[in-house]
Structure formats: C-alpha cells, structure tokens
Design a protein around this motif. Sequence first.
Motif, mmCIF file in Angstrom:
data_model
loop_
_atom_site.group_PDB
_atom_site.id
_atom_site.type_symbol
_atom_site.label_atom_id
_atom_site.label_comp_id
_atom_site.label_asym_id
_atom_site.label_seq_id
_atom_site.Cartn_x
_atom_site.Cartn_y
_atom_site.Cartn_z
ATOM 1 N N LEU A 187 0.828 -1.199 0.000
ATOM 2 C CA LEU A 187 0.000 0.000 0.000
ATOM 3 C C LEU A 187 0.877 1.270 0.000
ATOM 4 O O LEU A 187 1.856 1.332 0.724
ATOM 5 C CB LEU A 187 -0.880 -0.026 1.254
ATOM 6 N N ASP A 203 0.177 5.935 6.472
ATOM 7 C CA ASP A 203 0.415 7.116 7.309
ATOM 8 C C ASP A 203 0.571 6.718 8.771
ATOM 9 O O ASP A 203 0.297 5.577 9.152
ATOM 10 C CB ASP A 203 -0.718 8.135 7.104
ATOM 11 N N ASP A 251 -1.141 7.582 11.276
ATOM 12 C CA ASP A 251 -2.414 7.232 11.922
ATOM 13 C C ASP A 251 -2.710 5.746 11.728
ATOM 14 O O ASP A 251 -3.358 5.123 12.564
ATOM 15 C CB ASP A 251 -3.581 8.055 11.343
ATOM 16 N N MET A 252 -2.279 5.176 10.596
ATOM 17 C CA MET A 252 -2.461 3.736 10.387
ATOM 18 C C MET A 252 -1.468 2.962 11.243
ATOM 19 O O MET A 252 -1.801 1.925 11.806
ATOM 20 C CB MET A 252 -2.189 3.365 8.926
ATOM 21 N N LYS A 256 -4.533 7.277 16.939
ATOM 22 C CA LYS A 256 -4.388 8.284 18.001
ATOM 23 C C LYS A 256 -4.814 7.830 19.388
ATOM 24 O O LYS A 256 -4.314 8.348 20.366
ATOM 25 C CB LYS A 256 -5.159 9.547 17.639
ATOM 26 N N LEU A 266 -2.018 7.249 21.733
ATOM 27 C CA LEU A 266 -1.006 8.281 21.970
ATOM 28 C C LEU A 266 -1.111 8.840 23.377
ATOM 29 O O LEU A 266 -0.417 9.779 23.729
ATOM 30 C CB LEU A 266 -1.162 9.441 20.978
ATOM 31 N N GLU A 295 -5.881 -0.623 13.622
ATOM 32 C CA GLU A 295 -7.182 -0.666 12.941
ATOM 33 C C GLU A 295 -7.165 -1.548 11.698
ATOM 34 O O GLU A 295 -8.211 -1.907 11.168
ATOM 35 C CB GLU A 295 -7.665 0.764 12.646
ATOM 36 N N MET A 296 -5.964 -1.894 11.214
ATOM 37 C CA MET A 296 -5.871 -2.834 10.098
ATOM 38 C C MET A 296 -5.720 -4.260 10.633
ATOM 39 O O MET A 296 -6.026 -5.228 9.956
ATOM 40 C CB MET A 296 -4.646 -2.503 9.230
ATOM 41 N N TYR A 344 -6.821 -5.530 13.842
ATOM 42 C CA TYR A 344 -7.887 -6.106 14.672
ATOM 43 C C TYR A 344 -9.240 -5.579 14.233
ATOM 44 O O TYR A 344 -9.340 -4.446 13.767
ATOM 45 C CB TYR A 344 -7.700 -5.706 16.147
ATOM 46 N N ASP A 345 -10.283 -6.396 14.445
ATOM 47 C CA ASP A 345 -11.621 -5.866 14.204
ATOM 48 C C ASP A 345 -12.060 -5.096 15.449
ATOM 49 O O ASP A 345 -11.320 -4.990 16.429
ATOM 50 C CB ASP A 345 -12.605 -6.984 13.810
ATOM 51 N N ARG A 346 -13.276 -4.583 15.401
ATOM 52 C CA ARG A 346 -13.758 -3.712 16.460
ATOM 53 C C ARG A 346 -13.806 -4.427 17.808
ATOM 54 O O ARG A 346 -13.718 -3.819 18.862
ATOM 55 C CB ARG A 346 -15.139 -3.191 16.045
ATOM 56 N N HIS A 367 5.461 7.888 18.381
ATOM 57 C CA HIS A 367 4.801 6.642 18.743
ATOM 58 C C HIS A 367 4.821 5.662 17.570
ATOM 59 O O HIS A 367 4.747 4.454 17.783
ATOM 60 C CB HIS A 367 3.356 6.923 19.171
ATOM 61 N N TRP A 388 8.116 3.965 17.769
ATOM 62 C CA TRP A 388 8.102 3.210 19.038
ATOM 63 C C TRP A 388 7.287 1.931 18.884
ATOM 64 O O TRP A 388 7.665 0.874 19.377
ATOM 65 C CB TRP A 388 7.513 4.056 20.187
ATOM 66 N N VAL A 421 0.791 15.702 24.153
ATOM 67 C CA VAL A 421 0.852 14.343 23.610
ATOM 68 C C VAL A 421 2.277 13.895 23.268
ATOM 69 O O VAL A 421 2.643 12.754 23.502
ATOM 70 C CB VAL A 421 -0.060 14.215 22.365
ATOM 71 N N GLN A 444 -2.242 12.586 31.028
ATOM 72 C CA GLN A 444 -1.337 13.264 30.095
ATOM 73 C C GLN A 444 -1.342 14.779 30.311
ATOM 74 O O GLN A 444 -0.293 15.429 30.284
ATOM 75 C CB GLN A 444 -1.741 12.922 28.660
ATOM 76 N N MET A 496 -8.859 12.651 19.594
ATOM 77 C CA MET A 496 -8.178 12.040 20.743
ATOM 78 C C MET A 496 -8.941 12.368 22.005
ATOM 79 O O MET A 496 -8.538 12.047 23.104
ATOM 80 C CB MET A 496 -6.789 12.652 20.914
ATOM 81 N N PHE A 556 -7.178 11.059 6.731
ATOM 82 C CA PHE A 556 -6.715 9.677 6.856
ATOM 83 C C PHE A 556 -7.811 8.780 7.428
ATOM 84 O O PHE A 556 -8.675 9.240 8.171
ATOM 85 C CB PHE A 556 -5.527 9.601 7.822
ATOM 86 N N TYR A 600 -13.068 6.098 14.521
ATOM 87 C CA TYR A 600 -12.935 4.794 13.861
ATOM 88 C C TYR A 600 -13.935 4.662 12.714
ATOM 89 O O TYR A 600 -15.135 4.819 12.901
ATOM 90 C CB TYR A 600 -13.151 3.694 14.898
#
Lengths: 201, 473
Positions: free
Chosen positions: A16, A20, A22-23, A27, A30, A45-46, A48-50, A85, A88, B37, B86, B416, B435, B441
């Motif tokens: 892909l 980004d 966020d993927m 957040k 964070l 989010e890619m 695991y499901d909800r 993050h 990390w 953050v 935080q 957030m 994004f 979600y």
Amino acid sequence: MDKFTTLTGIAAPMPLVNIDTDMIIPKQFLKTIQRSGLGKNLFDEMRYDRKGNEIPDFVLNQPAYRDAEIIVAGDNFGCGSSREHAPWALKDFGIKCVISTSFADIFFNNCFKNGILPVVLPAEAVNYLMDDAAKGANARLTVNLEEQTVTASDGQSFPFEVDAFKKHCLMNGLDDIGLSLEKVSAIDTYEERAKTQFPWL
Amino acid sequence: MTAPKTLYDKIWDAHVVDQADDGTCLLYIDRHLVHEVTSPQAFEGLRMANRKVRAPEKTIAVPDHNVPTTLGRENPDQMPEESRIQVAALDKNAKDFGIHYYPVTDVRQGIVHIVGPEQGWTLPGMTVVCGDSHTATHGAFGSLAHGIGTSEVEHVLATQTLIQKKSKNMKVEITGKLKPGVTAKDITLAVIGATGTAGGTGYVIEYCGEAIRDLSMEGRMTVCNMAIEGGARAGLIAPDEKTFEYVKGRPHAPKGAAFEAALSYWKTLFTDEGAHFDKVVTLKGEEIEPVVTWGTSPEDVLPISALVPAASDFTGGKVGAAQRSLDYMGLTPGMKLTDVKIDAVFIGSCTNGRIEDLRAAAAVLKGRKIADGVRCMVVPGSGLVRAQAEEEGLAQIFTDAGAEWRMAGCSMCLAMNPDQLAEEERCASTSNRNFEGRQGYKGRTHLMSPAMAAAAAVTGHLTDVRELTTETV
Ligand code: SF4
C-alpha cells in the motif's frame, strides 16, 4: 539506543502507498506517557476488528509474518503526523528496518532516533524485495548497514545510500543529545552573538 | 557581492551553530512550543539523565489535543483517565522545568499553533519547532518552523538546538487573483492535489505570488499549515506590512525601540532576485476552484463540480490506494461530489480555527439553519478567538443556526478527545487530514474551507458555496 549493524530476518510485504502514521499507530494509543508497550497496537485498525479479534488477512497476523523484523512498503511510508509513537510501536513489535521508495521526512528522522533503519531504494529494487517478501517466512532479507546493502533470499543484492552521520550514530547506538552537548561552547557562543544581533529575541 | 539567497537560506544561515564536514548542522532554535501528547517522554528523558531545560524562557506549553471542548471541562471528571494523566503530566512538567504555560483554565489556552502567533511568540526570521507536524503554520510569518518527533523535543529542551541537514528550496507561486468564494484552504489543497503528498519531501517550500500576498495573515497560516501534507519540511511566506502589523502589539512581540530594530531586520527577509530554487510549481490563482477531498489522502483533491473518480483513473500504486479509499469512504465512481450527503460538520483546527475562518462560516450560516439530521460543531482555535467571536456576534449566528459552539482545542481534528465521528459517519471538515480513522474509527472525512463546510451544513450534502448567497457579518 540499540545499535544497528546487520540484520537477517523475515520481511513483511505492505505494498500500500502512503501508509500514514495514523495507520501505524492510531491516536487512541497516543495517550501513554511511556515509550514502550505500543507493539500490540501497531497497525491496530488494520490488524484487529472492532471486537479486538485479529483480522486473519492482515500481513502481520499471518503465521509466516508474525515474527517479521523488516517491512517492505509502498511509496511515502510514514506520512502524516510527527508522532514518534509510530517508530516506538514498530520497534516494540520487533521491526528494525523498513524498506520503501520514499519516506515522510519526520518519520524518517524519528526512525534513526530509535534504532530503526529506514532504507530508500529505487522502485525496481523495492518491487523485487516485495516479491521476495511475499514468499513468506522462508524468504529472509539481509540488511547490512556497514556495507549499505540489502540482499534478497536468492542472493540478489541492492546497494543503498545513507547519511554518514546517521549511519555512524545507528551503528554505534549513540545518543544525539550527548553528542550535541559536547558542542555546548559553540551553543554558548551563538547565544552571545544572538544577544547583540537579535536583541529582541 | 554574496550569491543571491532564498528566504530559507537566509533564516538557515542565521541559525547555524555548528556545521560538520558532511553538512550536518546544529541549528539554533528560537522558540519551542510544547503540547501534552508528544512531550511526556521527552521530559521523562531529561529527568532520567538529570538534564535541565536549557532555555525555559523560549519554551511555551499548552494542552490542546486531549482536552474536551465542552463547557465545564475544567472538571477533571470530564476527561478519560489517560487524557487526564497526560494533561496532568504537562501541568507538572511546565511547573518543574519553569516554562511558560497556558493551562486549560486560562482564556489564552488553545491549539498550540494558534496560541503561538496570537501571543506574539512567533516572529519573522525565527526558528520555531514543536512536536507536531503542523508547526509549518508559523512559516506564515517568514519563520522557519519544523515539526519534530519526541526525541527531538528532548534534544531541543536540553540543547536549544536541532540536528538538521539543509533541505532543498522549492517555490510554489500562485499568480493572479482568486475568484470569489475561493480561499486560502482551496489554494493549499489545490497545491497538494497538484504535487501529491510526497511532492514536497526533502524541500522547504516558499509560497509566493500575488494570490498569496493578497491573503491575510490568517489565510497565510492556513496555507503554510498544510505544507506538511505536501511532504515539505516547512512552508514559508516572506513577511510584509501585513505581517508586521499583525505582530505589533502582541503580548510577547518586541516593543518600542526593540520593535524598530526587529523591523529593520525583518525587512531583509525575502528571497533575493535570482536566487536558486531546486523545484518550482506555479498555479494560476484564477483557475483554482473551491475544492473538496474525496479520498483518504490530502492529495485526493477535486473541484466541487467534479465527479467521484474511479480507481482506474490512476496509475501505479495509487490504483490500489484509490480503490481502498473509495471503499472506505463509501463512494461510487461517477457520482457527483455535490450529491454526497453528510452527517456531520466540523469547523475548527489549527488550519481553520481562527477568527477569519469563523467569520467566513458565519457569513454562510447567518439566517440559515443546519440541515435536518446534520450535527455541526464549531470549535474556536483558542479561548481568545472564542471571546472575539462572541463579541462580534458570530457565536450567536452559530447557535441560532443550530450549531454547537465549543471551547478551544483540537477537538474532532484528531478525535483524541471525546469529539469523534461514529462508524461510517461522513463529515465536512475544515481540518487538514482525511486519513482513515482520523476523526473517529471508520469515520469519513472530506476536507474543505470553512465557507464550504458551512454550506454543506446548510444543505446536508457537499455544496458549492457560490450557489448560496452570503452576506458579510
Ligand atoms: S488541530 Fe489537529 S492538526 Fe492541529 S495541532 Fe491539533 S490535532 Fe494537530
């Protein structure tokens, strides 16, 4: 910081483009005030499901790639926010190297601060390694920072460029702050000069 | 005669503390902005190494990402536990290390990139950093503003410098005049649409041209804010009379003779005739239309009059990415963008949460009602913007129209905090990132200007604002 010299490991293909930050780490993760423990939420989010169940199709959930240490990714990996993050989380999962045709600037810098090597290669090389990675756990790539090469499982080798200073720090696990503080007299001198040159600051 | 320099060259040269043989520089940082953050791990690092903040007087902290934007939010019960921790960590770090701080209870609190300029912390010719990619915003003043990671935050706290290699120079020129209804947001989105999200990687962009000069400071901040979405390390606009006028009299701007001295230096901050740019992009201002995004990358930009594209309209890796975006966004190729129905509207963020943005939204909402079934949230970028909007009667217009009038913060720009989209909810948003999951979600984001977002709020679908009559407020 951990040293990076050479690495032979499983590479996970993620073709892909524009993956980004966020993927990489959404957040909601964070809010931690620590650096560790983010690996379980890498690509959350890619992955695991909800309900928190693994999505079997996602590459890092497939048996062959659960222990991946390298990601071969589409163009412009790590675009978006400056969140450290993201490296990390990669690091905590066990990823030590990401290979792509291009990286977003801040993410690229952040990797080096965390012992992760981002490797930029031309599209043909990335495609070759992507195909190799797609073979599964039997295909292991070797990344040699000293010699600046990535070698595919069939022995095909690709040279890459890396900034000399960044390479030095990564190979020796050096802490930037310590290095910069050695130049404290230059900083003092600058501040003295700035006081007369830019007295309003 | 020295060789002609770009604005970037000039600011860079004025801040080099040390240069290694391979070109790696130690760059002095004049202003360091901090939020809750991306800073806790940096302060923790200082404590562990027994280091101090080298220049606390140049360091400013404000909580913005996590804070609720509801009234009565000073009550810690309103915050989820982790957010509360935080924000409390920032309270403590600001106090322990002696840095300037605007807590949630302070009327000057707001989004860090709005507070900085508003309080006069951001000045022309400075280097500004913040552990946040939208630090590029401050480039509107002709200051070199980088977003940095947390390790770099720690580095700047400890040394007041940043290790950097110089980027290349890129010029983005917007010639001519904008058509009515076209705004700074349309410019900046149109540029990313033209260059792609990696088009600026490795560069610092200088925006110039008549259409940029004509923008207010607020508009220029909107343009620079999104330089990062185009991949650039920073965006810059040369300071001019508008800049000086904006800065003058701000609480932390120089006063009296110091201001005059600063001014004569600031007037040297422009790109010299004949200076070299490694890349040049030119757009004609009069050809820019009001735009919206259709996909999940800020480069997925189209004029509002366009149709939703098909994956097959693209090439290479973008084919897969476009298909993924279409699926995620729940859009069918070939449908008119103006037929896309929305559920929510978000007006705010460091891109469009300033007074001028609220005026533009209010001009559309005045005397109108938010469409049935649509929720509209208006979130000022700072407590002072909020106060001004109330004074100007804008807040009344928003509430009369049925919008929620909130306290200052990042709010639904990144969700957030409690402000989030539900799954598959579709939002017309004035923020900067569309994004996947950014606003909640599986939430679906369409980026646009405040006027366009307000127009969508009124009709319930994406709308060309020029089809609604507006009056000045
Ligand atoms: S408003 Fe959005 S983009 Fe701006 S600082 Fe806050 S979260 Fe980041």
